[in-house]
Design a protein around this motif. Sequence first.
Motif, PDB file in Angstrom:
ATOM      1  N   MET A   1     -38.370  78.439  14.612  1.00 32.18           N
ATOM      2  CA  MET A   1     -39.601  78.286  14.389  1.00 32.18           C
ATOM      3  C   MET A   1     -40.568  78.582  15.459  1.00 32.18           C
ATOM      4  O   MET A   1     -40.265  78.692  16.490  1.00 32.18           O
ATOM      5  CB  MET A   1     -39.936  76.477  14.769  1.00 32.18           C
ATOM      6  N   ASP A   2     -41.593  79.382  14.901  1.00 27.47           N
ATOM      7  CA  ASP A   2     -41.999  79.996  15.964  1.00 27.47           C
ATOM      8  C   ASP A   2     -43.456  79.676  16.265  1.00 27.47           C
ATOM      9  O   ASP A   2     -44.482  79.336  15.329  1.00 27.47           O
ATOM     10  CB  ASP A   2     -42.636  81.547  14.630  1.00 27.47           C
ATOM     11  N   MET A   3     -43.817  79.334  17.304  1.00 25.35           N
ATOM     12  CA  MET A   3     -44.377  78.562  17.966  1.00 25.35           C
ATOM     13  C   MET A   3     -46.238  79.534  17.536  1.00 25.35           C
ATOM     14  O   MET A   3     -47.365  78.663  17.406  1.00 25.35           O
ATOM     15  CB  MET A   3     -44.833  78.165  19.259  1.00 25.35           C
ATOM     16  N   MET A   4     -46.201  80.971  18.057  1.00 27.78           N
ATOM     17  CA  MET A   4     -47.180  81.697  17.640  1.00 27.78           C
ATOM     18  C   MET A   4     -48.284  81.502  16.509  1.00 27.78           C
ATOM     19  O   MET A   4     -49.008  81.753  16.405  1.00 27.78           O
ATOM     20  CB  MET A   4     -46.937  82.979  17.801  1.00 27.78           C
ATOM     21  N   THR A   5     -47.211  81.272  15.163  1.00 26.24           N
ATOM     22  CA  THR A   5     -47.558  80.967  14.367  1.00 26.24           C
ATOM     23  C   THR A   5     -48.005  79.888  13.470  1.00 26.24           C
ATOM     24  O   THR A   5     -48.300  79.553  11.978  1.00 26.24           O
ATOM     25  CB  THR A   5     -46.855  81.421  12.999  1.00 26.24           C
ATOM     26  N   MET A   6     -47.596  78.765  14.287  1.00 25.25           N
ATOM     27  CA  MET A   6     -47.744  77.356  13.781  1.00 25.25           C
ATOM     28  C   MET A   6     -49.322  76.740  14.165  1.00 25.25           C
ATOM     29  O   MET A   6     -50.471  77.386  14.926  1.00 25.25           O
ATOM     30  CB  MET A   6     -47.092  76.270  14.849  1.00 25.25           C
ATOM     31  N   ASN A   7     -49.787  75.801  13.099  1.00 30.97           N
ATOM     32  CA  ASN A   7     -51.116  75.204  13.373  1.00 30.97           C
ATOM     33  C   ASN A   7     -50.708  74.037  13.728  1.00 30.97           C
ATOM     34  O   ASN A   7     -49.759  73.687  14.253  1.00 30.97           O
ATOM     35  CB  ASN A   7     -52.011  75.164  11.921  1.00 30.97           C
ATOM     36  N   LEU A   8     -51.923  72.784  14.085  1.00 26.60           N
ATOM     37  CA  LEU A   8     -51.500  71.581  15.072  1.00 26.60           C
ATOM     38  C   LEU A   8     -50.552  70.455  13.908  1.00 26.60           C
ATOM     39  O   LEU A   8     -50.067  70.167  14.441  1.00 26.60           O
ATOM     40  CB  LEU A   8     -52.997  71.280  15.096  1.00 26.60           C
ATOM     41  N   ASP A  10     -48.482  71.134  12.098  1.00 30.82           N
ATOM     42  CA  ASP A  10     -46.403  72.277  11.808  1.00 30.82           C
ATOM     43  C   ASP A  10     -46.441  72.085  13.291  1.00 30.82           C
ATOM     44  O   ASP A  10     -45.190  70.725  13.151  1.00 30.82           O
ATOM     45  CB  ASP A  10     -46.939  73.641  12.001  1.00 30.82           C
ATOM     46  N   PHE A  11     -47.389  71.509  14.314  1.00 31.35           N
ATOM     47  CA  PHE A  11     -46.158  71.430  15.686  1.00 31.35           C
ATOM     48  C   PHE A  11     -46.394  70.045  15.226  1.00 31.35           C
ATOM     49  O   PHE A  11     -45.025  69.540  16.048  1.00 31.35           O
ATOM     50  CB  PHE A  11     -47.532  71.963  16.500  1.00 31.35           C
ATOM     51  N   GLU A  12     -47.974  69.425  15.669  1.00 31.63           N
ATOM     52  CA  GLU A  12     -47.131  67.859  15.231  1.00 31.63           C
ATOM     53  C   GLU A  12     -45.196  67.443  14.495  1.00 31.63           C
ATOM     54  O   GLU A  12     -45.303  66.325  15.289  1.00 31.63           O
ATOM     55  CB  GLU A  12     -48.257  67.327  15.095  1.00 31.63           C
ATOM     56  N   GLU A  53     -32.529  82.545  13.471  1.00 27.71           N
ATOM     57  CA  GLU A  53     -31.924  82.687  12.480  1.00 27.71           C
ATOM     58  C   GLU A  53     -30.570  81.276  12.676  1.00 27.71           C
ATOM     59  O   GLU A  53     -30.251  81.046  11.554  1.00 27.71           O
ATOM     60  CB  GLU A  53     -31.545  84.196  12.089  1.00 27.71           C
ATOM     61  N   ALA A  54     -30.100  81.705  13.693  1.00 27.41           N
ATOM     62  CA  ALA A  54     -28.936  80.448  13.821  1.00 27.41           C
ATOM     63  C   ALA A  54     -29.839  79.311  14.626  1.00 27.41           C
ATOM     64  O   ALA A  54     -28.691  78.560  14.125  1.00 27.41           O
ATOM     65  CB  ALA A  54     -28.399  81.420  14.995  1.00 27.41           C
ATOM     66  N   ARG A  55     -30.325  79.141  14.798  1.00 28.65           N
ATOM     67  CA  ARG A  55     -31.082  77.464  15.328  1.00 28.65           C
ATOM     68  C   ARG A  55     -32.213  76.961  15.285  1.00 28.65           C
ATOM     69  O   ARG A  55     -32.624  76.282  16.331  1.00 28.65           O
ATOM     70  CB  ARG A  55     -30.601  77.484  17.232  1.00 28.65           C
ATOM     71  N   GLY A  56     -33.173  77.741  14.514  1.00 26.88           N
ATOM     72  CA  GLY A  56     -34.127  77.625  14.509  1.00 26.88           C
ATOM     73  C   GLY A  56     -34.558  76.481  13.983  1.00 26.88           C
ATOM     74  O   GLY A  56     -36.123  76.514  14.296  1.00 26.88           O
ATOM     75  N   ASP A  57     -33.959  76.029  13.259  1.00 28.10           N
ATOM     76  CA  ASP A  57     -34.466  74.330  12.674  1.00 28.10           C
ATOM     77  C   ASP A  57     -34.352  73.425  14.471  1.00 28.10           C
ATOM     78  O   ASP A  57     -34.550  73.072  14.057  1.00 28.10           O
ATOM     79  CB  ASP A  57     -33.362  73.469  11.656  1.00 28.10           C
ATOM     80  N   ARG A  58     -33.849  73.643  15.498  1.00 25.22           N
ATOM     81  CA  ARG A  58     -33.251  72.727  16.472  1.00 25.22           C
ATOM     82  C   ARG A  58     -34.009  73.336  17.709  1.00 25.22           C
ATOM     83  O   ARG A  58     -34.032  73.370  18.973  1.00 25.22           O
ATOM     84  CB  ARG A  58     -31.851  72.632  16.898  1.00 25.22           C
ATOM     85  N   ILE A  59     -35.308  74.480  17.654  1.00 23.71           N
ATOM     86  CA  ILE A  59     -35.475  74.864  19.167  1.00 23.71           C
ATOM     87  C   ILE A  59     -36.575  76.171  18.456  1.00 23.71           C
ATOM     88  O   ILE A  59     -36.964  76.538  17.174  1.00 23.71           O
ATOM     89  CB  ILE A  59     -34.541  76.400  19.511  1.00 23.71           C
ATOM     90  N   LEU A  60     -37.556  75.426  19.447  1.00 21.79           N
ATOM     91  CA  LEU A  60     -39.398  76.226  18.845  1.00 21.79           C
ATOM     92  C   LEU A  60     -39.079  77.737  20.248  1.00 21.79           C
ATOM     93  O   LEU A  60     -38.947  76.958  21.044  1.00 21.79           O
ATOM     94  CB  LEU A  60     -39.912  75.414  19.754  1.00 21.79           C
TER      95      LEU A  60
END
Length: 242
Positions: A1-8, A10-12, A53-60
């Motif tokens: 998960m890419d914090m730079m491109t998230m909106n509020l 998405d982040f919540e 790609e490998a752990r993006g579902d568990r790491i910001l």
Amino acid sequence: MDMMTMNLSDFEEMQKTVNTVLLPIGMIEAHGPHCALGTDVLIPREFVRRLEEARGDRILMAPEVAYGHSWGLAPFPGTIDVSAEAFGNYVLEICRGFHQNGFTNIILFNGHGGNISSLDIVTEKLADLGVRTLTINWYIDYREDIKKIAPDPGHAGEDETSLVLAIDERYAFTEGVGSHEIPLAKRFRFKNGGIALYPEAFSGNAEAATAEKGEQLYRMMVDLVLQDIDTLWEIEQQLERG
């Protein structure tokens, strides 16, 4: 998960399931005549891309800290040196912000050796706040494995130059670069000593670097990084069980 491109929103939503953040940390500094000044940022970026790609579902994946501390390379043009105190305090405040947002596991992916002593202090302070941390200094942590692929590593040496070439061959070259050994133990300190330690602002056999070696290094080290991250989560589970 890419914090730079998230909106509020998405982040919540992400906060409900994710408590681990990875903060890439680098440096803008001289890397010989042949490697990009942003080498220590470019390499962590590439690791982040592959780790997501490998752990993006568990790491910001947080935006990077691009500037750090480089006393040794400060005499060379292109090095933007931040004091160790200012750098360490800045990273600590960033990590405190993540902790306040619910992140209890913080991974510091550090691409620059001059940052290490400051980050050691940062992680001690974070541990006292109850934050679990993992600091990854790939060029030290996995050095023996690196040498199986790139036998002559160093600052902008065979390993780093290969990793840059694997990202984009426009960012480094090898023809005619040659090789430098560090001629003096790093425990000696004197004004502008980095010029003596790093002739032409690099060490190791840069001329032996190839993009193919860089790709092998990424594949090998991503697996090792993932093992370290899994260990961090195992520590979390053990501590929760008491």
